[in-house]
Motif scaffolding. Structure first.
Motif, PDB file in Angstrom:
ATOM      1  N   LEU A   1       0.820  -1.214   0.000  1.00  0.00           N
ATOM      2  CA  LEU A   1       0.000   0.000   0.000  1.00  0.00           C
ATOM      3  C   LEU A   1       0.854   1.264   0.000  1.00  0.00           C
ATOM      4  O   LEU A   1       0.326   2.381  -0.039  1.00  0.00           O
ATOM      5  CB  LEU A   1      -0.928   0.007   1.214  1.00  0.00           C
ATOM      6  CG  LEU A   1      -1.911  -1.159   1.324  1.00  0.00           C
ATOM      7  CD1 LEU A   1      -2.797  -0.993   2.543  1.00  0.00           C
ATOM      8  CD2 LEU A   1      -2.747  -1.296   0.062  1.00  0.00           C
ATOM      9  N   ASP A   2       2.154   1.097   0.013  1.00  0.00           N
ATOM     10  CA  ASP A   2       3.080   2.230   0.006  1.00  0.00           C
ATOM     11  C   ASP A   2       2.835   3.111  -1.215  1.00  0.00           C
ATOM     12  O   ASP A   2       2.760   2.623  -2.351  1.00  0.00           O
ATOM     13  CB  ASP A   2       4.524   1.706  -0.006  1.00  0.00           C
ATOM     14  CG  ASP A   2       5.548   2.820   0.107  1.00  0.00           C
ATOM     15  OD1 ASP A   2       5.222   3.876   0.693  1.00  0.00           O
ATOM     16  OD2 ASP A   2       6.677   2.635  -0.395  1.00  0.00           O
ATOM     17  N   GLY A   3       2.691   4.409  -0.971  1.00  0.00           N
ATOM     18  CA  GLY A   3       2.545   5.361  -2.068  1.00  0.00           C
ATOM     19  C   GLY A   3       1.171   5.394  -2.701  1.00  0.00           C
ATOM     20  O   GLY A   3       0.989   6.046  -3.742  1.00  0.00           O
ATOM     21  N   ARG A   4       0.195   4.739  -2.120  1.00  0.00           N
ATOM     22  CA  ARG A   4      -1.154   4.716  -2.687  1.00  0.00           C
ATOM     23  C   ARG A   4      -2.103   5.564  -1.839  1.00  0.00           C
ATOM     24  O   ARG A   4      -1.870   5.782  -0.656  1.00  0.00           O
ATOM     25  CB  ARG A   4      -1.679   3.281  -2.770  1.00  0.00           C
ATOM     26  CG  ARG A   4      -0.790   2.352  -3.591  1.00  0.00           C
ATOM     27  CD  ARG A   4      -1.522   1.085  -3.976  1.00  0.00           C
ATOM     28  NE  ARG A   4      -0.666   0.150  -4.701  1.00  0.00           N
ATOM     29  CZ  ARG A   4      -0.364   0.250  -5.991  1.00  0.00           C
ATOM     30  NH1 ARG A   4      -0.841   1.258  -6.699  1.00  0.00           N
ATOM     31  NH2 ARG A   4       0.425  -0.647  -6.573  1.00  0.00           N
ATOM     32  N   GLU A   5      -3.185   6.008  -2.483  1.00  0.00           N
ATOM     33  CA  GLU A   5      -4.247   6.670  -1.734  1.00  0.00           C
ATOM     34  C   GLU A   5      -5.084   5.577  -1.071  1.00  0.00           C
ATOM     35  O   GLU A   5      -5.731   4.778  -1.746  1.00  0.00           O
ATOM     36  CB  GLU A   5      -5.122   7.531  -2.637  1.00  0.00           C
ATOM     37  CG  GLU A   5      -6.220   8.259  -1.860  1.00  0.00           C
ATOM     38  CD  GLU A   5      -6.990   9.286  -2.676  1.00  0.00           C
ATOM     39  OE1 GLU A   5      -8.009   9.806  -2.167  1.00  0.00           O
ATOM     40  OE2 GLU A   5      -6.573   9.588  -3.814  1.00  0.00           O
TER      41      GLU A   5
ATOM     42  N   VAL B   1      -5.897   7.938   4.542  1.00  0.00           N
ATOM     43  CA  VAL B   1      -4.697   7.760   5.357  1.00  0.00           C
ATOM     44  C   VAL B   1      -3.682   8.822   4.948  1.00  0.00           C
ATOM     45  O   VAL B   1      -3.239   8.871   3.801  1.00  0.00           O
ATOM     46  CB  VAL B   1      -4.114   6.346   5.178  1.00  0.00           C
ATOM     47  CG1 VAL B   1      -2.796   6.213   5.940  1.00  0.00           C
ATOM     48  CG2 VAL B   1      -5.109   5.292   5.650  1.00  0.00           C
ATOM     49  N   THR B   2      -3.338   9.684   5.894  1.00  0.00           N
ATOM     50  CA  THR B   2      -2.395  10.771   5.608  1.00  0.00           C
ATOM     51  C   THR B   2      -1.004  10.499   6.167  1.00  0.00           C
ATOM     52  O   THR B   2      -0.089  11.297   5.965  1.00  0.00           O
ATOM     53  CB  THR B   2      -2.922  12.097   6.165  1.00  0.00           C
ATOM     54  OG1 THR B   2      -3.193  11.950   7.565  1.00  0.00           O
ATOM     55  CG2 THR B   2      -4.198  12.510   5.445  1.00  0.00           C
ATOM     56  N   GLY B   3      -0.846   9.384   6.868  1.00  0.00           N
ATOM     57  CA  GLY B   3       0.465   9.040   7.371  1.00  0.00           C
ATOM     58  C   GLY B   3       0.491   7.610   7.883  1.00  0.00           C
ATOM     59  O   GLY B   3      -0.521   7.089   8.358  1.00  0.00           O
TER      60      GLY B   3
ATOM     61  N   PRO C   1      -1.034  11.652  -1.715  1.00  0.00           N
ATOM     62  CA  PRO C   1      -2.003  12.733  -1.499  1.00  0.00           C
ATOM     63  C   PRO C   1      -3.433  12.230  -1.707  1.00  0.00           C
ATOM     64  O   PRO C   1      -3.699  11.438  -2.617  1.00  0.00           O
ATOM     65  CB  PRO C   1      -1.616  13.766  -2.568  1.00  0.00           C
ATOM     66  CG  PRO C   1      -0.178  13.478  -2.875  1.00  0.00           C
ATOM     67  CD  PRO C   1      -0.021  11.996  -2.735  1.00  0.00           C
ATOM     68  N   ALA C   2      -4.331  12.690  -0.864  1.00  0.00           N
ATOM     69  CA  ALA C   2      -5.728  12.236  -0.935  1.00  0.00           C
ATOM     70  C   ALA C   2      -6.485  13.078  -1.957  1.00  0.00           C
ATOM     71  O   ALA C   2      -7.309  13.923  -1.611  1.00  0.00           O
ATOM     72  CB  ALA C   2      -6.371  12.337   0.437  1.00  0.00           C
ATOM     73  N   VAL C   3      -6.225  12.816  -3.222  1.00  0.00           N
ATOM     74  CA  VAL C   3      -6.801  13.656  -4.277  1.00  0.00           C
ATOM     75  C   VAL C   3      -8.269  13.320  -4.541  1.00  0.00           C
ATOM     76  O   VAL C   3      -9.053  14.192  -4.941  1.00  0.00           O
ATOM     77  CB  VAL C   3      -5.985  13.534  -5.578  1.00  0.00           C
ATOM     78  CG1 VAL C   3      -4.589  14.093  -5.379  1.00  0.00           C
ATOM     79  CG2 VAL C   3      -5.912  12.086  -6.062  1.00  0.00           C
ATOM     80  N   ARG C   4      -8.669  12.082  -4.310  1.00  0.00           N
ATOM     81  CA  ARG C   4     -10.046  11.671  -4.602  1.00  0.00           C
ATOM     82  C   ARG C   4     -10.969  11.809  -3.399  1.00  0.00           C
ATOM     83  O   ARG C   4     -12.178  11.954  -3.556  1.00  0.00           O
ATOM     84  CB  ARG C   4     -10.066  10.217  -5.086  1.00  0.00           C
ATOM     85  CG  ARG C   4      -9.306   9.977  -6.387  1.00  0.00           C
ATOM     86  CD  ARG C   4      -9.308   8.500  -6.717  1.00  0.00           C
ATOM     87  NE  ARG C   4      -8.633   8.190  -7.966  1.00  0.00           N
ATOM     88  CZ  ARG C   4      -7.331   7.973  -8.092  1.00  0.00           C
ATOM     89  NH1 ARG C   4      -6.555   8.064  -7.006  1.00  0.00           N
ATOM     90  NH2 ARG C   4      -6.790   7.693  -9.261  1.00  0.00           N
TER      91      ARG C   4
END
Length: 264
Positions: free
Chosen positions: A214-218, A231-233, A243-246
């Motif tokens: 899940l590394d690097g995924r929203e 998840v922001t961290g 970044p939580a773009v969606r």
């Protein structure tokens, strides 16, 4: 006549007496089934789905017959406050069906997750209720590590869900979640999210992934209380949160799906 449950507390139910406040001590043994959701100024999302899941689970545990469960459900919904933010929980024990009326805790719009996956400790993973105390301890360990949540993993290392929420993530333009054959709770809110994705023509895929993958995924944690929290961290590990773009648009949509409680 059922009295309105206008304050926090535990309310037992019987066909003859309706809902009545009861003492916490000696209220019927272990928790067999539980279900909960957010009520905001008399509005809720997916209430029929919560009813179906609760009633079905109670039937599987040898609970009261269906017509009695539906009587309880109507009494319970009639009694819910129509103002303020609440987080009611319906419960089945070996001898009682009841309503635990609680004010909603502060709601979160994002979350930090412990990157150390926790082995799944649940005895009954597909039924909400029996493992709530165990899961609270798992979450407590995550909080002790500086996070807010912990991810449960199968013996193979595959992500299942978190201690209190379903786990979703994005791989390019595909919305992903663990396969339903894995021991995961059938979440009401995650089902609403999947249905919207399909309506929009977004591909939904069931995939087995480890925490490291899940590394690097929203990544989202999704439940009936907070809705969608990106998840922001990832605490105590090398994983990076995308970044939580969606998430903002999906959170706004989910808030708009809240509907008024049934008329009394």
């Amino acid at each position: 006549m059922t009295q309105p449950a206008v304050a926090e507390g535990l309310w037992g139910w019987s066909p003859a007496a309706g809902l009545r406040p009861v003492e916490e001590a000696g209220t019927g043994g272990p928790l067999l089934v539980a279900d909960s959701w957010l009520v905001r100024d008399g509005r809720v999302r997916g209430l029929d789905r919560h009813r179906e899941r609760f009633v079905r689970s109670c039937g599987e545990c040898g609970g009261p017959p269906l017509h009695r469960m539906l009587e309880f459900w109507k009494a319970m919904t009639d009694a819910l406050p129509r103002t303020g933010e609440w987080f009611p929980r319906v419960e089945l024990t070996p001898h009682h069906v009841r309503l635990r009326l609680r004010h909603a805790p502060p709601l979160g719009s994002e979350i930090e997750v412990w990157a150390v996956g926790q082995s799944d400790p649940r005895a009954v993973p597909r039924r909400k209720g029996p493992d709530l105390d165990t899961l609270a301890k798992v979450r407590g360990r995550a909080v002790g590590a500086g996070a807010q949540e912990a991810v449960l993993i199968a013996p193979s290392g595959v992500v299942l869900e978190s201690a209190t929420a379903s786990v979703l993530w994005w791989e390019d333009d595909t919305l992903c979640l663990p396969p339903p054959l894995l021991p995961v709770l059938p979440g009401v809110t995650v089902a609403l999210v999947q249905e919207r994705a399909r309506r929009l023509g977004i591909r939904v895929a069931h995939r087995e992934r480890t925490v490291a993958e899940l590394d690097g995924r929203e990544v989202w944690l999704v439940n009936a209380l907070h809705g969608i929290r990106p998840v922001t961290g990832w605490t105590d590990g090398p994983l990076q949160a995308a970044p939580a773009v969606r998430a903002p648009e999906w959170r706004a949509w989910l808030d708009d799906t809240m509907e008024p409680l049934p008329e009394k």
